[in-house]
Design a protein around this motif. Sequence first.
Motif, mmCIF file in Angstrom:
data_model
loop_
_atom_site.group_PDB
_atom_site.id
_atom_site.type_symbol
_atom_site.label_atom_id
_atom_site.label_comp_id
_atom_site.label_asym_id
_atom_site.label_seq_id
_atom_site.Cartn_x
_atom_site.Cartn_y
_atom_site.Cartn_z
ATOM 1 N N TYR A 142 0.835 -1.185 0.000
ATOM 2 C CA TYR A 142 0.000 0.000 0.000
ATOM 3 C C TYR A 142 0.877 1.245 0.000
ATOM 4 O O TYR A 142 1.983 1.264 0.547
ATOM 5 N N LEU A 143 0.401 2.289 -0.680
ATOM 6 C CA LEU A 143 1.081 3.570 -0.851
ATOM 7 C C LEU A 143 2.264 3.493 -1.800
ATOM 8 O O LEU A 143 2.896 4.500 -2.077
ATOM 9 N N HIS A 144 2.584 2.313 -2.323
ATOM 10 C CA HIS A 144 3.722 2.192 -3.226
ATOM 11 C C HIS A 144 3.267 2.366 -4.676
ATOM 12 O O HIS A 144 3.807 3.188 -5.414
ATOM 13 N N ASN A 145 2.229 1.611 -5.092
ATOM 14 C CA ASN A 145 1.743 1.706 -6.462
ATOM 15 C C ASN A 145 0.559 2.652 -6.609
ATOM 16 O O ASN A 145 0.324 3.189 -7.676
ATOM 17 N N THR A 146 -0.219 2.809 -5.567
ATOM 18 C CA THR A 146 -1.425 3.632 -5.659
ATOM 19 C C THR A 146 -1.813 4.135 -4.282
ATOM 20 O O THR A 146 -1.462 3.542 -3.266
ATOM 21 N N THR A 147 -2.544 5.238 -4.242
ATOM 22 C CA THR A 147 -3.042 5.755 -2.961
ATOM 23 C C THR A 147 -4.528 5.517 -2.797
ATOM 24 O O THR A 147 -5.088 5.839 -1.762
ATOM 25 N N ASN A 148 -5.173 5.006 -3.833
ATOM 26 C CA ASN A 148 -6.611 4.745 -3.749
ATOM 27 C C ASN A 148 -6.839 3.240 -3.722
ATOM 28 O O ASN A 148 -6.826 2.596 -4.754
ATOM 29 N N ALA A 149 -7.005 2.710 -2.545
ATOM 30 C CA ALA A 149 -7.164 1.268 -2.389
ATOM 31 C C ALA A 149 -8.090 0.971 -1.232
ATOM 32 O O ALA A 149 -8.279 1.787 -0.338
ATOM 33 N N GLU A 150 -8.655 -0.208 -1.281
ATOM 34 C CA GLU A 150 -9.511 -0.664 -0.186
ATOM 35 C C GLU A 150 -9.169 -2.099 0.144
ATOM 36 O O GLU A 150 -9.103 -2.951 -0.756
ATOM 37 N N VAL A 151 -8.944 -2.368 1.403
ATOM 38 C CA VAL A 151 -8.746 -3.733 1.875
ATOM 39 C C VAL A 151 -9.916 -4.067 2.794
ATOM 40 O O VAL A 151 -10.240 -3.305 3.696
ATOM 41 N N GLN A 152 -10.563 -5.188 2.523
ATOM 42 C CA GLN A 152 -11.688 -5.616 3.342
ATOM 43 C C GLN A 152 -11.402 -7.005 3.901
ATOM 44 O O GLN A 152 -10.965 -7.891 3.163
ATOM 45 N N THR A 153 -11.690 -7.192 5.182
ATOM 46 C CA THR A 153 -11.547 -8.512 5.786
ATOM 47 C C THR A 153 -12.637 -8.687 6.824
ATOM 48 O O THR A 153 -13.099 -7.711 7.428
ATOM 49 N N GLU A 154 -13.104 -9.931 7.006
ATOM 50 C CA GLU A 154 -14.186 -10.208 7.938
ATOM 51 C C GLU A 154 -14.016 -11.622 8.471
ATOM 52 O O GLU A 154 -13.801 -12.557 7.702
ATOM 53 N N ASP A 155 -14.081 -11.772 9.776
ATOM 54 C CA ASP A 155 -13.816 -13.086 10.358
ATOM 55 C C ASP A 155 -14.905 -13.531 11.324
ATOM 56 O O ASP A 155 -14.684 -14.388 12.165
ATOM 57 N N VAL A 193 -16.246 -24.692 3.259
ATOM 58 C CA VAL A 193 -16.093 -24.189 4.621
ATOM 59 C C VAL A 193 -15.118 -23.019 4.621
ATOM 60 O O VAL A 193 -13.994 -23.128 4.119
ATOM 61 N N GLN A 194 -15.545 -21.889 5.190
ATOM 62 C CA GLN A 194 -14.706 -20.687 5.218
ATOM 63 C C GLN A 194 -13.829 -20.723 6.461
ATOM 64 O O GLN A 194 -14.170 -20.217 7.510
ATOM 65 N N HIS A 195 -12.651 -21.390 6.347
ATOM 66 C CA HIS A 195 -11.779 -21.514 7.507
ATOM 67 C C HIS A 195 -10.789 -20.357 7.626
ATOM 68 O O HIS A 195 -10.082 -20.252 8.621
ATOM 69 N N ASP A 196 -10.684 -19.508 6.609
ATOM 70 C CA ASP A 196 -9.876 -18.291 6.656
ATOM 71 C C ASP A 196 -10.786 -17.102 6.391
ATOM 72 O O ASP A 196 -11.757 -17.212 5.640
ATOM 73 N N PRO A 197 -10.503 -15.951 6.978
ATOM 74 C CA PRO A 197 -11.368 -14.793 6.749
ATOM 75 C C PRO A 197 -11.264 -14.315 5.318
ATOM 76 O O PRO A 197 -10.167 -14.231 4.765
ATOM 77 N N PRO A 198 -12.392 -14.023 4.679
ATOM 78 C CA PRO A 198 -12.329 -13.514 3.312
ATOM 79 C C PRO A 198 -11.671 -12.146 3.277
ATOM 80 O O PRO A 198 -11.962 -11.279 4.099
#
Length: 724
Positions: free
Chosen positions: A220-233, A593-598
Amino acid sequence: MSAEYVLIQARDSKEAYRINYADLQSTFEVNMQLNSNYEVSFTLTYTTDYANAFNAAKPKAWVLYDGEWYVIQQTDMQLNDQGLLELKITATDALLDKMKNCRIDNREPTEDSPDQSGGASSGSSQQQQPGEVVKRTDEKQTYSLDDRMHKFIDGNDQGIGYELHGNFPNVADEIENTSLYEWLNNHLKDYSAYYIPSGNTVKIYDLPNLQHQTGRVFRYLHNTTNAEVQTEDVNIVNDCEVYGGKMEKDITVGGSDPNGPTEPVNGDWGPVAKTAAALVGEKLSDSDINLIKAQINLESSGREDVTGGDDGLSDGPAIGLMQFKQGTFNYYCRPPYTNIRKGLHQLVALMNIPNWRHQITGHSGWSPHGAPISKATIVVQNTGGGWGWPFPSVGEGSFTSGQLFGVHAGNGRPNNFHDGLDFGSIDHPGNEVHAIHGGKVTISRAWGSGGVNWYLVIQDSTGLNVEYQEAFGSSNNITVNVGDEIHTGQVIGYRTTNHLHIGITRHSFPEAFNHWASNDGTWLDPQAMIKNGGSGSSDSNSTFTTKQTYYSLHYHYHNEESVKRYGLHRGKVIKMDSIYDMDALQAYVDATVQHDPPTTLSLKDFFESDFAIGDVWKVIVPEMSLNLDMTLMGIKWKPFSPDKKTSELSFNNTGLTMKSVINVIYHDIHRINTNVAQINTLGSIGGRYEEHFNQIYTGMAASDEGFLTQSQAEAIKKFTNGED
C-alpha cells in the motif's frame, strides 16, 4: 492490453467504420469481471467526418476492439453541453449472444407424438421376502463438465466451440429448458470453473489453470493511494461434523408383527417383545423370549412405570420395565420409541444394544454397554397390506367359538354361520377402537337394523371394505367422517357395548348385509386377514418391514492451521445427502467451509496497464499484518486514455462470489472497511498466508486527520520504495 482503433459495423452492411479517436480517448472503457461482465462502453459524438460510424451504431450492430467482436446491447442518445448529438453505447462480447442461441429445450407433446400413460399390466405383486434391502436415497446421475458442454455444442448452428483447461469434478447437473449462457452462469460454479469468451470459443478454466504467477508485489502507498482492503472473520468455521451419503435400509422379517401388542397380554410381556423385535428387525427364538421375560421379572416384576434405586450414583434412579437409567436409555432408544416409562420402548432400546443376549442373564442385574446399533428413526411398513388389531394392547387375544368367523356348530346362528369376528370387552379389554386396516371412510354413523346398530365402513385402494358394528351405543361414539383417510392403528371410535363386531367384504353396503347368514364367499375371515396381511389364508406367510435411514459417510472436519491462527470456531453440522464418495465429500467441504477470513483488495486509479484476469499478486498491508496471494478477478480500464491512471482492479482470496462485495472507494488505505458479508463458495480460491497473520486488525481507532505524521509518512515511503 492495447489497441489502435475500434470499428463499428451495422448488421445490414459489409462496411466497418472507424470510431473517432477523440471519443475513444475520453470515453472508451473495458469492463471484464470474471464469469459476469465482458463488455465495452463508449460515447460517440456526431460529426460530419464520423457520421457513418455514428449512423452504424444501431442495436445489435458489431463493435471490433482488440481482435474481439462485441454486440451493441444498449444505446442512449442525448445532446451534450455544447449542443452536439451524443450516443452512449454498451456492447457485450458477441459470443454471449451466440451462447444464448444454443438451447436445450424439452419436447412438448403434439398429436403426432403425444405423451402416453397407462396400459395393461400383468402378473401379481409379490410379497417382499425376509432379508435386508439397502439403497441410496438421494443418489443422482453425475456428469462431467465435458459431457455437459458436448450437449450444448455438438451440432450447434452458431459456430461455437469450447476448450477445457484443468480438472473438474463430476456434478449432478441436469440440462433442460435453458441456454448455454444461462447454464454457465447458474452451474459453472458447481464445477469450480471460470469461463472467458475468446472469439467463437468458450474457454473454461479451473483455478490453477486460470491463475498466472506474476511475481508482482503490491504494498500500500507504493503503487497507488486509492485502495480498499476488506476482511471479515465473524463466521469462520474450522471445526464441525460432516455427514454424507443418505441411505435407506428395509429390514423384512416374517412372523412377528410391528403392529402387534404394545402392552402385556394378561401380564405376559412375550407378545410385546415380539412387537419390539419386528420393529428393529430382530428374529426371536422361544429361548430369547424366555430370557427377556426372566430379566423383566427380575428388574421390575413386569411394571413399566416403576422407579427403582440410584445405586448410590449421581446419574439418577433406574426406571421402568428393564430399569434403565435415563441417560443410558436416551443413548440406546430409537425414535419415535423414546418414552422410558413405556415397556415397548425399553424393549426396543434393549434390542439396540450390541450382543444384548449376552448382556442379560435372567438371574442377575445388568449394565448396558457398547455403541448403539442404530439411532435411525423407525418407520414401520407392513408389506402384507398394513393390518393390525383393534385393541393393540391385547393383540390377537383369545376367542370362543361363538366369536369366531365362519361355520361353527352350535353357535345359535342360522346355518351356524358367523359373518365376522367379535372382540369381547372381557377377552379384549379397552374402549378405544383402532382401525385394523387403512383406507378412506365411505360410511360413518349409519344405522343398521337387526342388531347392527351404528356402524362405519373403511374401504382401501383395492375396494376391500372393513365394517365396524355393534360397538357404538351412540353415533357420537364414532369419531371419523366420510372422506377421512385412515391409517392402520388410528382410533376411529369408542366401544361402549360388550363387544365389537368386524366384518370384511368386497361387496357394497348395505347389500352385503343381505348375505349375513350365508357362507357364500361374501364375507371374509377377519382373523386370518389380520394375521396374514390381507390374504385371508393362514397358509400365507406374512412379512413385515422396518425402514431405517442413516448416513453412510461421517467424519469430523478440523483445520488445525486455522485454529492456531484464529482460535476454535465450531460450525453447524454439514449434511450432503447426495454425495456417496468420501473423497468427493471431503473435497466439497474443503471448498465450501470458510476456515480463513475472506479478504478483498480493490485498486482505483492504477498507474499501470500490464495485467490480465487470473494474475496472482502478493499483497502486503503492514497495518493489517496481511501478507498473502490474491487473484485478479475484475478489471475496468480506459485503454485509449492519455492519463494512464485509469485502471480499477479487483482481487480476492476467497472465490468468485466475493466479487459482489468488492466496492472500490476513493480514500487512502488508512480507511479500512470491515463490513463485509460472509459468503461461502464452492469455487473457493484460497490464499497462501505467511507470517504476521495471527495479528489481524479489523478496524483503525485513529481518525483520518493526522493519522500519519510527516516523519512517519517519509519512513513508509522509503520502506515501500525498497529504500529501507
